[in-house]
Motif scaffolding. Structure first.
Motif, short mmCIF file in Angstrom:
data_model
loop_
_atom_site.label_atom_id
_atom_site.label_comp_id
_atom_site.label_asym_id
_atom_site.label_seq_id
_atom_site.Cartn_x
_atom_site.Cartn_y
_atom_site.Cartn_z
N THR A 93 -52.48 44.18 -63.13
CA THR A 93 -51.08 44.35 -63.54
C THR A 93 -50.98 44.27 -65.06
O THR A 93 -51.04 43.20 -65.64
CB THR A 93 -50.19 43.26 -62.91
N LEU A 94 -50.83 45.43 -65.66
CA LEU A 94 -50.69 45.51 -67.12
C LEU A 94 -49.52 46.38 -67.53
O LEU A 94 -48.84 46.10 -68.52
CB LEU A 94 -51.98 46.07 -67.74
N ALA A 95 -49.28 47.45 -66.80
CA ALA A 95 -48.28 48.44 -67.22
C ALA A 95 -46.87 47.87 -67.31
O ALA A 95 -46.03 48.42 -68.03
CB ALA A 95 -48.30 49.64 -66.28
N GLU A 107 -34.16 58.12 -77.25
CA GLU A 107 -34.08 58.96 -76.07
C GLU A 107 -35.45 59.54 -75.72
O GLU A 107 -35.85 59.58 -74.54
CB GLU A 107 -33.08 60.10 -76.30
N ASN A 108 -36.17 59.98 -76.74
CA ASN A 108 -37.51 60.55 -76.50
C ASN A 108 -38.47 59.50 -75.96
O ASN A 108 -39.26 59.77 -75.04
CB ASN A 108 -38.06 61.14 -77.80
N LEU A 109 -38.42 58.29 -76.52
CA LEU A 109 -39.33 57.25 -76.07
C LEU A 109 -38.99 56.79 -74.65
O LEU A 109 -39.90 56.53 -73.85
CB LEU A 109 -39.26 56.05 -77.03
N GLN A 110 -37.71 56.70 -74.33
CA GLN A 110 -37.32 56.29 -72.98
C GLN A 110 -37.75 57.34 -71.96
O GLN A 110 -38.24 57.01 -70.87
CB GLN A 110 -35.80 56.08 -72.90
N SER A 111 -37.56 58.61 -72.32
CA SER A 111 -38.00 59.69 -71.42
C SER A 111 -39.51 59.65 -71.22
O SER A 111 -40.00 59.81 -70.09
CB SER A 111 -37.57 61.04 -71.99
N LEU A 112 -40.24 59.42 -72.30
CA LEU A 112 -41.70 59.35 -72.21
C LEU A 112 -42.13 58.17 -71.34
O LEU A 112 -43.04 58.30 -70.50
CB LEU A 112 -42.28 59.22 -73.62
N LEU A 113 -41.48 57.04 -71.51
CA LEU A 113 -41.79 55.85 -70.72
C LEU A 113 -41.52 56.09 -69.24
O LEU A 113 -42.35 55.73 -68.38
CB LEU A 113 -40.96 54.67 -71.24
N ASN A 114 -40.39 56.71 -68.93
CA ASN A 114 -40.04 56.96 -67.52
C ASN A 114 -41.06 57.89 -66.88
O ASN A 114 -41.49 57.67 -65.74
CB ASN A 114 -38.64 57.56 -67.43
N ARG A 115 -41.44 58.94 -67.58
CA ARG A 115 -42.40 59.90 -67.02
C ARG A 115 -43.78 59.26 -66.84
O ARG A 115 -44.49 59.53 -65.86
CB ARG A 115 -42.51 61.12 -67.92
N LYS A 130 -44.52 56.05 -66.27
CA LYS A 130 -44.57 55.07 -65.19
C LYS A 130 -44.30 55.69 -63.81
O LYS A 130 -44.80 55.18 -62.79
CB LYS A 130 -43.56 53.95 -65.45
N SER A 131 -43.56 56.78 -63.77
CA SER A 131 -43.27 57.41 -62.49
C SER A 131 -44.39 58.34 -62.04
O SER A 131 -44.39 58.80 -60.89
CB SER A 131 -41.96 58.20 -62.58
N ARG A 172 -54.33 56.11 -64.16
CA ARG A 172 -53.85 57.46 -63.89
C ARG A 172 -53.61 58.23 -65.19
O ARG A 172 -53.96 59.41 -65.31
CB ARG A 172 -52.56 57.40 -63.07
N LEU A 173 -53.05 57.56 -66.19
CA LEU A 173 -52.81 58.22 -67.47
C LEU A 173 -54.12 58.60 -68.14
O LEU A 173 -54.26 59.70 -68.69
CB LEU A 173 -52.00 57.29 -68.38
#
Length: 460
Positions: A38-40, A77-85, A87-88, A202-203
């Protein structure tokens, strides 16, 4: 803390991120054999802001052409979008743009990968977390691309070890096309020895499979990590830590008949042995060890050098062998034996011939191409270039090479200034007056061995 470029909304988060990194490091240090799953969950918007702050803003653009300034216009906005993509699992790693730069010999080229800016930020975010874990595992012999360590630390540690051992048999290890030959499956398996977080693995898998964009086409391979990627140096260190560092420390050193040590900077490796027999045995075993992980030794660049002190060679009476000790290169420096002012043999260091030649050729080409620029502008650029050269190569025992570069730069500048027109009226009397008005920075030793640096003794 303000970002290097652009503006961020919200207050700085470097303090909270530092606290998280310290907790991860402490957990990894306390449990060296534990596989962390558990790191992410530590990666949030504050973490992404810090990753953005640590990402270079002046680098070349990737295949999308987006600059750091453009990305910063809607940063949160860009960072939040990147983070969501990320982790999902919907993030798609873009192909890496490949360019080729000349190697030190000027004949061959080295491929460099250029990710997009957004990909660099995400790679930096993951690298920050993995670095906190693996810094607790990495050994003292490793110096490349690690926080608080530099190439000068590596060559200083090498110098200390050679001095204390009075030289020895030096094995220069060159792994053939290392960054192009790393097996993806073996790398992922190596990562799983310590990290089992699904999001991070995965990344990393996506980056390894992203492909390379070159000549208008995207190609894919099951081997290699592109040089130039933000996370590539860390992945290389993790892989070589398992393949070389642990093997040398845990299996090789206990079996040596004499003393020995190793210094590694990324894939540049030098091993030093007190016994020739040990050196030859390890050289043979090294080839088999690398073959197990899909790597090979370069047949021409891997060599064994008799680097015993001349005084030691005389004491041991090597018969009719009148050859002097050999020399070897590491990180742009040639190591050799020389006598100091007291007449004692010491390990000297000078700029490697190929590096010095490349520097002088680049300076000559620059002076020729910019000879019609204003003199003040030329002077500013030459000052910057010389200072950069002296800052890296300005080490103890290398003053003579620095002086040569200074004199030859002055002569090249005079040559091409004198060819601004067909009259050629700039004699050396006038040139000396110009150098008084526009003085070139004098050579200086920026990194001294006395008093000894903080580099640890590799023999202990």
């Amino acid at each position: 803390m303000e970002p290097n470029e652009g503006k961020m909304s919200g207050r700085s988060s470097s303090g909270s991120v530092s606290t998280k990194l310290a907790r991860i490091a402490e957990l990894a240090k306390q449990s060296p054999s534990m596989k962390i799953s558990t790191l992410a969950h530590h990666i949030d918007l504050d973490w992404m802001r810090e990753a953005y702050r640590r990402t270079r803003k002046d680098g070349a653009t990737g295949i999308d052409g987006q600059t750091a300034q453009q990305y910063a216009q809607n940063l949160d906005e860009n960072l939040q979008s990147l983070l969501n993509r990320a982790k999902s699992g919907t993030y798609r790693a873009p192909a890496v743009k490949r360019v080729h730069i000349p190697k030190a010999d000027g004949k061959a080229t080295r491929p460099i990968g250029i990710p997009t800016f957004e990909d660099k930020v995400l790679q930096r975010a993951v690298a920050m977390e993995l670095e906190a874990v693996y810094e607790q595992d990495f050994l003292d012999c490793s110096y490349g691309f690690r926080p608080g360590r530099s190439a000068h630390n590596a060559i200083d540690a090498l110098w200390v070890g050679l001095r204390n051992m009075k030289g020895g048999w030096v094995l220069e290890v060159d792994i053939k096309s290392f960054f192009d030959c790393v097996d993806h499956a073996l790398l992922r398996e190596t990562l799983r020895h310590r990290v089992l977080d699904g999001v991070l693995l995965r990344l990393i898998g996506k980056w390894l499979k992203a492909g390379v964009f070159e000549n208008g086409q995207v190609s894919f391979s099951e081997r290699g990590t592109p040089q130039g990627g933000v996370i590539s140096p860390l992945l290389a260190n993790v892989f070589l830590h398992e393949v070389v560092d642990k093997w040398f420390e845990q299996q090789v050193k206990p079996r040596l008949h004499g003393r020995g040590f190793m210094i590694r900077y990324a894939d540049d490796i030098v091993m030093v042995f007190e016994s020739e027999n040990d050196a030859r045995r390890v050289m043979e075993a090294m080839a088999k060890r690398l073959e197990k992980y899909g790597l090979t030794l370069h047949p021409d660049k891997t060599r064994l050098v008799d680097f015993r002190s001349p005084a030691c060679r005389r004491d041991k009476d090597d018969g009719d062998d009148d050859r002097g000790p050999g020399t070897f290169n590491m990180l742009g420096f040639t190591h050799h034996w020389k006598k100091n002012r007291k007449g004692t043999w010491v390990v000297g260091r000078r700029t490697a011939k190929d590096r010095k030649s490349r520097t002088l050729k680049a300076l000559a080409s620059w002076c020729r191409e910019h000879r019609h620029d204003p003199v003040h502008s030329q002077w500013q650029q030459l000052v910057s270039k010389l200072r950069g050269h002296f800052q890296y190569y300005g080490v103890s025992y290398n003053f003579e090479s620095l002086t040569e570069v200074w004199h030859r730069t002055a002569r090249m500048w005079h040559k091409w200034l004198n060819r601004r027109s067909q009259k050629r009226t700039l004699n050396w009397a006038k040139m000396n007056r110009l150098l008084k008005r526009y003085p070139l920075p004098r050579p200086r030793i920026a990194h001294r061995l006395f008093p000894l640096p903080r580099a640890a003794n590799p023999l202990t």
